[in-house]
Design a protein around this motif. Structure first.
Motif, PDB file in Angstrom:
ATOM      1  N   SER A   1     -56.149 -31.936  11.756  1.00  0.00           N
ATOM      2  CA  SER A   1     -56.074 -30.708  12.556  1.00  0.00           C
ATOM      3  C   SER A   1     -54.807 -30.621  13.387  1.00  0.00           C
ATOM      4  CB  SER A   1     -57.298 -30.596  13.472  1.00  0.00           C
ATOM      5  OG  SER A   1     -57.344 -31.690  14.365  1.00  0.00           O
ATOM      6  N   GLY A   2     -54.244 -31.787  13.779  1.00  0.00           N
ATOM      7  CA  GLY A   2     -53.020 -31.765  14.592  1.00  0.00           C
ATOM      8  C   GLY A   2     -53.289 -31.926  16.071  1.00  0.00           C
TER       9      GLY A   2
ATOM     10  N   GLN B   1     -51.290 -41.787  19.011  1.00  0.00           N
ATOM     11  CA  GLN B   1     -51.149 -42.377  20.341  1.00  0.00           C
ATOM     12  C   GLN B   1     -51.713 -43.784  20.411  1.00  0.00           C
ATOM     13  OE1 GLN B   1     -52.579 -39.719  23.478  1.00  0.00           O
ATOM     14  NE2 GLN B   1     -53.370 -41.504  24.556  1.00  0.00           N
ATOM     15  N   THR B   2     -52.864 -43.993  19.799  1.00  0.00           N
ATOM     16  CA  THR B   2     -53.469 -45.321  19.824  1.00  0.00           C
ATOM     17  C   THR B   2     -53.331 -46.023  18.465  1.00  0.00           C
ATOM     18  OG1 THR B   2     -55.548 -44.139  19.537  1.00  0.00           O
ATOM     19  CG2 THR B   2     -55.107 -45.048  21.718  1.00  0.00           C
TER      20      THR B   2
ATOM     21  N   ARG C   1     -59.967 -36.243   8.765  1.00  0.00           N
ATOM     22  CA  ARG C   1     -61.404 -36.027   8.572  1.00  0.00           C
ATOM     23  C   ARG C   1     -61.677 -35.141   7.360  1.00  0.00           C
ATOM     24  NH1 ARG C   1     -64.925 -36.469  13.006  1.00  0.00           N
ATOM     25  NH2 ARG C   1     -63.369 -35.588  14.426  1.00  0.00           N
TER      26      ARG C   1
ATOM     27  N   ASP D   1     -57.589 -25.907   0.095  1.00  0.00           N
ATOM     28  CA  ASP D   1     -58.481 -27.064   0.030  1.00  0.00           C
ATOM     29  C   ASP D   1     -57.686 -28.253  -0.508  1.00  0.00           C
ATOM     30  OD1 ASP D   1     -60.393 -28.986  -0.746  1.00  0.00           O
ATOM     31  OD2 ASP D   1     -61.916 -27.416  -0.915  1.00  0.00           O
TER      32      ASP D   1
ATOM     33  N   VAL E   1     -51.407 -29.768   4.718  1.00  0.00           N
ATOM     34  CA  VAL E   1     -52.362 -29.085   3.842  1.00  0.00           C
ATOM     35  C   VAL E   1     -53.653 -28.998   4.626  1.00  0.00           C
ATOM     36  CG1 VAL E   1     -53.604 -29.158   1.648  1.00  0.00           C
ATOM     37  CG2 VAL E   1     -51.272 -30.103   1.793  1.00  0.00           C
ATOM     38  N   ASN E   2     -54.116 -27.780   4.899  1.00  0.00           N
ATOM     39  CA  ASN E   2     -55.332 -27.617   5.691  1.00  0.00           C
ATOM     40  C   ASN E   2     -55.983 -26.304   5.275  1.00  0.00           C
ATOM     41  OD1 ASN E   2     -57.185 -27.117   7.965  1.00  0.00           O
ATOM     42  ND2 ASN E   2     -56.127 -28.875   8.890  1.00  0.00           N
ATOM     43  N   LYS E   3     -57.316 -26.303   5.171  1.00  0.00           N
ATOM     44  CA  LYS E   3     -57.959 -25.070   4.700  1.00  0.00           C
ATOM     45  C   LYS E   3     -58.115 -24.036   5.810  1.00  0.00           C
ATOM     46  CE  LYS E   3     -62.724 -26.745   5.002  1.00  0.00           C
ATOM     47  NZ  LYS E   3     -63.908 -27.144   4.266  1.00  0.00           N
ATOM     48  N   ASP E   4     -57.868 -24.472   7.061  1.00  0.00           N
ATOM     49  CA  ASP E   4     -57.987 -23.563   8.207  1.00  0.00           C
ATOM     50  C   ASP E   4     -56.594 -23.086   8.628  1.00  0.00           C
ATOM     51  OD1 ASP E   4     -58.391 -22.290  10.595  1.00  0.00           O
ATOM     52  OD2 ASP E   4     -59.100 -24.069  11.681  1.00  0.00           O
TER      53      ASP E   4
ATOM     54  N   ALA F   1     -55.390 -23.970  12.134  1.00  0.00           N
ATOM     55  CA  ALA F   1     -55.310 -25.370  12.581  1.00  0.00           C
ATOM     56  C   ALA F   1     -54.003 -25.594  13.346  1.00  0.00           C
ATOM     57  CB  ALA F   1     -55.389 -26.313  11.381  1.00  0.00           C
TER      58      ALA F   1
ATOM     59  N   ALA G   1     -59.801 -39.992  13.363  1.00  0.00           N
ATOM     60  CA  ALA G   1     -61.132 -39.580  12.896  1.00  0.00           C
ATOM     61  C   ALA G   1     -61.466 -40.285  11.585  1.00  0.00           C
ATOM     62  CB  ALA G   1     -61.174 -38.064  12.738  1.00  0.00           C
TER      63      ALA G   1
ATOM     64  N   GLN H   1     -52.999 -36.213  20.260  1.00  0.00           N
ATOM     65  CA  GLN H   1     -52.903 -37.670  20.109  1.00  0.00           C
ATOM     66  C   GLN H   1     -52.395 -38.060  18.727  1.00  0.00           C
ATOM     67  OE1 GLN H   1     -55.733 -36.084  21.046  1.00  0.00           O
ATOM     68  NE2 GLN H   1     -56.239 -36.782  23.115  1.00  0.00           N
ATOM     69  N   HIS H   2     -52.644 -37.224  17.718  1.00  0.00           N
ATOM     70  CA  HIS H   2     -52.090 -37.507  16.390  1.00  0.00           C
ATOM     71  C   HIS H   2     -50.608 -37.144  16.371  1.00  0.00           C
ATOM     72  CE1 HIS H   2     -52.297 -38.428  12.134  1.00  0.00           C
ATOM     73  NE2 HIS H   2     -51.478 -37.393  11.945  1.00  0.00           N
TER      74      HIS H   2
HETATM   75  P1  FAD Z   1     -60.355 -33.049  12.834  1.00  0.00           P
HETATM   76  O1  FAD Z   1     -59.773 -32.669  14.140  1.00  0.00           O
HETATM   77  O2  FAD Z   1     -61.826 -32.948  12.668  1.00  0.00           O
HETATM   78  O3  FAD Z   1     -59.633 -32.128  11.749  1.00  0.00           O
HETATM   79  C1  FAD Z   1     -59.958 -32.142  10.389  1.00  0.00           C
HETATM   80  C2  FAD Z   1     -59.138 -31.052   9.743  1.00  0.00           C
HETATM   81  O4  FAD Z   1     -59.359 -31.082   8.354  1.00  0.00           O
HETATM   82  C3  FAD Z   1     -59.500 -29.631  10.213  1.00  0.00           C
HETATM   83  O5  FAD Z   1     -58.340 -28.960  10.670  1.00  0.00           O
HETATM   84  C4  FAD Z   1     -60.066 -28.958   8.965  1.00  0.00           C
HETATM   85  O6  FAD Z   1     -59.724 -27.583   8.880  1.00  0.00           O
HETATM   86  C5  FAD Z   1     -59.390 -29.748   7.876  1.00  0.00           C
HETATM   87  N1  FAD Z   1     -60.158 -29.785   6.601  1.00  0.00           N
HETATM   88  C6  FAD Z   1     -61.475 -30.073   6.432  1.00  0.00           C
HETATM   89  N2  FAD Z   1     -61.774 -30.066   5.127  1.00  0.00           N
HETATM   90  C7  FAD Z   1     -60.622 -29.776   4.456  1.00  0.00           C
HETATM   91  C8  FAD Z   1     -60.304 -29.631   3.087  1.00  0.00           C
HETATM   92  N3  FAD Z   1     -61.216 -29.813   2.122  1.00  0.00           N
HETATM   93  N4  FAD Z   1     -59.033 -29.307   2.757  1.00  0.00           N
HETATM   94  C9  FAD Z   1     -58.070 -29.126   3.726  1.00  0.00           C
HETATM   95  N5  FAD Z   1     -58.339 -29.257   5.039  1.00  0.00           N
HETATM   96  C10 FAD Z   1     -59.598 -29.587   5.395  1.00  0.00           C
HETATM   97  N6  FAD Z   1     -56.159 -39.284  16.802  1.00  0.00           N
HETATM   98  C11 FAD Z   1     -55.258 -39.752  15.927  1.00  0.00           C
HETATM   99  O7  FAD Z   1     -55.106 -39.245  14.810  1.00  0.00           O
HETATM  100  N7  FAD Z   1     -54.478 -40.839  16.239  1.00  0.00           N
HETATM  101  C12 FAD Z   1     -54.570 -41.466  17.439  1.00  0.00           C
HETATM  102  O8  FAD Z   1     -53.854 -42.449  17.666  1.00  0.00           O
HETATM  103  C13 FAD Z   1     -55.488 -40.977  18.402  1.00  0.00           C
HETATM  104  N8  FAD Z   1     -55.595 -41.530  19.610  1.00  0.00           N
HETATM  105  C14 FAD Z   1     -56.452 -40.993  20.534  1.00  0.00           C
HETATM  106  C15 FAD Z   1     -56.510 -41.499  21.830  1.00  0.00           C
HETATM  107  C16 FAD Z   1     -57.359 -40.938  22.754  1.00  0.00           C
HETATM  108  C17 FAD Z   1     -57.358 -41.507  24.147  1.00  0.00           C
HETATM  109  C18 FAD Z   1     -58.197 -39.862  22.405  1.00  0.00           C
HETATM  110  C19 FAD Z   1     -59.111 -39.241  23.410  1.00  0.00           C
HETATM  111  C20 FAD Z   1     -58.161 -39.360  21.137  1.00  0.00           C
HETATM  112  C21 FAD Z   1     -57.310 -39.911  20.177  1.00  0.00           C
HETATM  113  N9  FAD Z   1     -57.248 -39.405  18.876  1.00  0.00           N
HETATM  114  C22 FAD Z   1     -56.308 -39.880  18.012  1.00  0.00           C
HETATM  115  C23 FAD Z   1     -58.244 -38.441  18.379  1.00  0.00           C
HETATM  116  C24 FAD Z   1     -57.743 -37.015  18.342  1.00  0.00           C
HETATM  117  O9  FAD Z   1     -58.011 -36.391  19.587  1.00  0.00           O
HETATM  118  C25 FAD Z   1     -58.494 -36.230  17.238  1.00  0.00           C
HETATM  119  O10 FAD Z   1     -59.870 -36.319  17.464  1.00  0.00           O
HETATM  120  C26 FAD Z   1     -58.185 -36.720  15.827  1.00  0.00           C
HETATM  121  O11 FAD Z   1     -56.787 -36.799  15.630  1.00  0.00           O
HETATM  122  C27 FAD Z   1     -58.777 -35.755  14.830  1.00  0.00           C
HETATM  123  O12 FAD Z   1     -58.570 -36.237  13.535  1.00  0.00           O
HETATM  124  P2  FAD Z   1     -58.527 -35.215  12.309  1.00  0.00           P
HETATM  125  O13 FAD Z   1     -57.417 -34.240  12.533  1.00  0.00           O
HETATM  126  O14 FAD Z   1     -58.520 -36.017  11.077  1.00  0.00           O
HETATM  127  O15 FAD Z   1     -59.965 -34.514  12.412  1.00  0.00           O
END
Ligand code: FAD
Length: 320
Positions: free
Chosen positions: A266-267, A250-251, A208, A303, A284-287, A290, A235, A270-271
């Motif tokens: 974010s980690g 996971q999916t 995301r 960033d 690489v994450n700005k938080d 995380a 996401a 499910q990821h």
């Molecule tokens: P977020 O959790 O929103 O994290 C975004 C991260 O980006 C944050 O840590 C933030 O600090 C960082 N960030 C933002 N801007 C910047 C920047 N400019 N520079 C550096 N860092 C930045 N998820 C999967 O990935 N794969 C799956 O197969 C999967 N299956 C799922 C199955 C089920 C049944 C469920 C309920 C969920 C599933 N999910 C899956 C979703 C999972 O729970 C998370 O919602 C998803 O992995 C979040 O994706 P994300 O880390 O990209 O987003």
């Protein structure tokens, strides 16, 4: 020495890397006997021999391309009957797992899927699996019948072990179910020129934090500088920024590369379920808080829009 059947994943005779990794593992248990089916099956013998296959059983018939997996299960069952192997090894692709499961049921054997390592044991091969989103590692063996084991790509190195394999025709008679599910169309995916996600030695993923489809260009540029595949979090996929075929988790797809670079992810558990067995993990994450930083080997708090292009440039410079 006991023989170990290895199911050959190939495209028109070009053997895919996970099969060569299986040959490395098969040699720990016994003498690898490869089973190559369909168009180009006989063409696989040279490369299989270079990696230790002592025998290659081949069979070609239109059923392998015209119908889904059952003809391949019929052929593997015939190979098991002909060889009485110590184990049957199959790559852990979606198709491989379906073939393995059907075969195990047919021959009344136990099955282990998604092994990440394999060793010889006193009572048969012992497989290592990574379970509960890779929080635990288990070792198990099949105690009933001929062990059928699927192995995740990148679980073993490809090793040269030159042998001159005997190439023998496998006798196969197809079951009544073989022609039950017909393939009506095949649409080749547009090639990106990048390696297949589940087989790639390096995967660069975006989440995301990438904040838009157009921004995936910087993830792709980093991937290309490393000869890597591109992955995405759910996401990012749900937002429509990257295709679902590239989702890790996971999916999505399960990957186990030598190097996994998570950018703006974010980690979530499910990821992690889809990438935690990667050998080296970089994030690489700005938080700084995380959760992804709990499992990384190297973390960059920053960033991604600064870090990723700088990293890409550095890699390009060092490569000359
Ligand atoms: P977020 O959790 O929103 O994290 C975004 C991260 O980006 C944050 O840590 C933030 O600090 C960082 N960030 C933002 N801007 C910047 C920047 N400019 N520079 C550096 N860092 C930045 N998820 C999967 O990935 N794969 C799956 O197969 C999967 N299956 C799922 C199955 C089920 C049944 C469920 C309920 C969920 C599933 N999910 C899956 C979703 C999972 O729970 C998370 O919602 C998803 O992995 C979040 O994706 P994300 O880390 O990209 O987003």
């Amino acid at each position: 020495m006991a023989e170990v059947l290895v199911y050959v994943d190939h495209v028109d005779g070009a053997v895919r890397k996970p099969t060569l990794e299986l040959l490395t593992l098969a040699r720990r248990i016994g003498e690898p006997v490869a089973v190559a089916l369909g168009a180009g099956a006989a063409d696989t013998a040279a490369v299989l021999g270079e990696h230790g296959a002592v025998k290659v059983l081949t069979h070609d018939a239109s059923e392998y391309t015209d119908y889904l997996v059952v003809p391949k299960v019929d052929a593997l069952q015939a190979a098991v009957a002909a060889v009485s192997p110590a184990a049957v090894l199959v790559p852990s692709s979606a198709e491989g797992k379906e073939i393995a499961a059907r075969l195990a049921l047919r021959i009344g054997s136990g099955i282990i899927t998604d092994a990440v390592d394999l060793e010889s044991g006193d009572e048969g091969p012992v497989a290592t699996q990574s379970v509960f989103a890779a929080s635990f590692s288990t070792k198990s063996r099949v105690s009933k019948g001929t062990p059928v084991i699927t192995v995740k790509p990148n679980s073993a190195a490809v090793e040269a072990a030159p042998a001159t394999p005997a190439v023998e025709a496998l006798e196969v008679s197809f079951s009544a179910q073989a022609t039950g599910t017909k393939v009506t169309a095949r649409t080749p995916r547009e090639s990106t020129g990048r390696p297949e996600l589940t087989e790639a030695a390096i995967v660069v993923s975006g989440g995301r934090g990438v904040n838009g489809a157009e921004n995936f260009a910087i993830i792709e540029a980093l991937a290309d500088s490393l000869g890597a595949a591109v992955g995405a979090s759910r996401a990012a996929v749900d937002a429509g920024w990257y295709p679902h075929t590239n989702q890790v988790g996971q999916t999505g797809k399960s990957v186990s590369p030598q190097l996994y670079i998570a950018n703006g992810i974010s980690g979530a558990i499910q990821h992690r379920a889809g990438m935690q067995t990667s050998k080296t993990i970089v994030a690489v994450n700005k938080d700084a808080e995380a959760p992804i930083f709990d499992l990384v080997d190297y973390g960059v708090v920053g960033d991604l829009f600064d870090v990723v292009p700088a990293l890409t440039e550095e890699i390009k410079t060092r490569k000359g």
